[in-house]
Write an enzyme that holds these catalytic residues in place. Structure first.
Site, PDB file in Angstrom:
ATOM      1  N   THR A  45       0.855  -1.182   0.000  1.00 28.24           N
ATOM      2  CA  THR A  45       0.000   0.000   0.000  1.00 28.24           C
ATOM      3  C   THR A  45       0.894   1.237   0.000  1.00 28.24           C
ATOM      4  O   THR A  45       2.019   1.199   0.508  1.00 28.24           O
ATOM      5  CB  THR A  45      -0.965  -0.003   1.210  1.00 28.24           C
ATOM      6  N   THR A  47       1.182   4.299   1.531  1.00 30.80           N
ATOM      7  CA  THR A  47       1.744   4.881   2.753  1.00 30.80           C
ATOM      8  C   THR A  47       2.651   3.889   3.467  1.00 30.80           C
ATOM      9  O   THR A  47       3.724   4.258   3.957  1.00 30.80           O
ATOM     10  CB  THR A  47       0.627   5.358   3.692  1.00 30.80           C
ATOM     11  N   CYS A  48       2.257   2.632   3.517  1.00 30.84           N
ATOM     12  CA  CYS A  48       3.076   1.622   4.196  1.00 30.84           C
ATOM     13  C   CYS A  48       4.415   1.434   3.485  1.00 30.84           C
ATOM     14  O   CYS A  48       5.451   1.275   4.135  1.00 30.84           O
ATOM     15  CB  CYS A  48       2.326   0.291   4.269  1.00 30.84           C
ATOM     16  N   SER A  49       4.403   1.485   2.154  1.00 28.46           N
ATOM     17  CA  SER A  49       5.630   1.302   1.373  1.00 28.46           C
ATOM     18  C   SER A  49       6.511   2.548   1.362  1.00 28.46           C
ATOM     19  O   SER A  49       7.731   2.438   1.312  1.00 28.46           O
ATOM     20  CB  SER A  49       5.285   0.921  -0.068  1.00 28.46           C
ATOM     21  N   LEU A  53       7.325   1.176   6.526  1.00 33.50           N
ATOM     22  CA  LEU A  53       8.389   0.180   6.478  1.00 33.50           C
ATOM     23  C   LEU A  53       9.784   0.795   6.293  1.00 33.50           C
ATOM     24  O   LEU A  53      10.725   0.377   6.977  1.00 33.50           O
ATOM     25  CB  LEU A  53       8.096  -0.854   5.389  1.00 33.50           C
TER      26      LEU A  53
END
Length: 137
Positions: A45, A47-49, A53
């Site tokens: 996703t 924002t997560c990428s 992370l």
């Protein structure tokens, strides 16, 4: 009920891929260790990428130097987690854990219903510092 400081990590199993699919129980993952567990709503996703992370990847060695293991968890299957780790150049030792059925997520009380976006049940973004199976922060 949401997990709190002083609570033990619930006993469930998670998955990851190395030579094949491995099943890991939370006791073996957290007992007799210092761990930062962080979770994201979904691998790959935006924002997560882009934001979540990468900070842990960047600080991974600093955690290791302090004797702290780092685990990333998402409600994705272990194949997706492995592919995301490769895409994000996650260092060896930073565990990419699959909570595919949201068992740990639900046991922690940190689920997020993303059905309106077509993503089903996911995990909220969170981070826990766990020492010997007990949440410290």
């Amino acid at each position: 009920m949401t997990i709190h400081v002083g609570d033990r990590i619930p006993e469930v199993t998670l998955k990851r891929i190395r030579e094949g699919i491995e099943t890991l129980d939370t006791h073996s993952l957290f007992d007799a260790r210092k761990v930062v567990l962080f979770a994201v709503p979904g691998a790959f996703t935006p924002t997560c990428s882009a934001r979540h992370l990468p900070g842990y990847v960047e600080k991974f060695e600093a955690f290791r130097q302090r004797g702290i293991d780092v685990y990333c968890m998402a409600v994705n299957d272990p194949f997706v987690m492995k592919a995301w780790a490769a895409d994000q150049k996650v260092p060896d030792g930073l565990l990419m854990l699959s909570d595919g059925n949201a068992e740990l997520t639900r046991a922690l009380g940190l689920e997020l219903d993303a059905s309106a976006s077509g993503m089903g049940m996911r995990s909220r973004r969170f981070a826990l510092y766990v020492v010997d199976g007990v949440v410290r922060a």
